[in-house]
Enzyme design. Structure first.
Site, short mmCIF file in Angstrom:
data_model
loop_
_atom_site.label_atom_id
_atom_site.label_comp_id
_atom_site.label_asym_id
_atom_site.label_seq_id
_atom_site.Cartn_x
_atom_site.Cartn_y
_atom_site.Cartn_z
N CYS A 110 3.48 8.34 -0.23
CA CYS A 110 3.01 7.84 1.06
C CYS A 110 2.16 8.91 1.73
CB CYS A 110 4.22 7.49 1.94
SG CYS A 110 3.77 6.86 3.55
N HIS A 154 5.35 -2.09 0.60
CA HIS A 154 5.40 -0.72 1.13
C HIS A 154 4.79 -0.69 2.53
CE1 HIS A 154 4.89 3.80 0.61
NE2 HIS A 154 4.07 3.54 1.62
N GLU A 155 3.60 -1.28 2.69
CA GLU A 155 2.92 -1.25 3.99
C GLU A 155 3.65 -2.11 5.02
OE1 GLU A 155 0.80 1.07 4.45
OE2 GLU A 155 0.64 1.50 2.32
N HIS A 158 6.34 -0.26 6.65
CA HIS A 158 5.87 0.58 7.76
C HIS A 158 5.87 -0.20 9.08
CE1 HIS A 158 4.73 4.41 6.05
NE2 HIS A 158 4.01 3.84 5.11
#
Length: 183
Positions: A110, A154-155, A158
């Site tokens: 990341c 993954h995003e 966030h």
């Protein structure tokens, strides 16, 4: 093109990366658009292999919180084989997912995490995402598999204050089941 800078990115020690985001509203306010433009400039510099020229870490995607924008926005730009993936999306939601698991065999990384966290992150191999395409100015559905599906998850983590290493099994960090798809 705006000159991308490493200093634009929040580090995982910043509490803003742990805060949930709110929906991006339209029209996009100028201050928020400037942060989105930073996301695009940074990832496009990486896509065009200019990360060394700008002295930035290479990456394929960013979420709003990583540049201090606590809104549901993601920018992805990478190629795999002949396929180019380029999405600037707002307010994404996973509406379906496969039962098959996948992982990146050497672990995820990341741009906001300076210390490498060894371990495997278990993700769904296929997902369907509904989102607003900011470039096309329309609602879209993304049928994603493989690296694109992993990247989107993954995003989207966030956007919920979750970092990839939160998903590493602390008791068995390198475990990969035989039936998982490995990338």
């Amino acid at each position: 093109m705006m000159k991308p800078e490493q200093s634009w990115l929040l580090k995982d020690t910043d509490s803003n990366l742990r805060k949930p985001t709110t929906e991006l509203v339209f029209p996009i306010p100028t201050d928020e658009q400037e942060l989105i433009d930073r996301m695009i400039a940074y990832i496009d510099a990486c896509y065009h292999q200019k990360h060394k020229e700008f002295d930035i870490l290479p990456g394929i995607a960013l979420a709003g919180p990583q540049v201090g924008l606590l809104k549901k926005v993601i920018y992805i730009h990478f190629s795999r084989g002949e396929q180019e993936y380029k999405y600037l999306i707002a307010n994404p939601k996973i509406i379906a997912e496969s039962t098959v698991w996948a992982c990146i065999s050497d672990g995820e990384g990341c741009l906001s995490v300076e210390t490498n966290h060894k371990g495997i992150v278990k993700r769904k191999n296929k997902i369907i995402v509904k989102a607003y395409d900011i470039f096309g100015q329309k609602d879209i559905t993304i049928n994603a598999d493989g690296i694109l599906a992993i990247c989107l998850q993954h995003e989207m983590d966030h956007l919920n204050g979750i970092l990839y290493y939160d998903r590493i099994d602390k008791n068995n960090p390198t475990e990969i089941q035989p039936d998982w798809i490995k990338y």
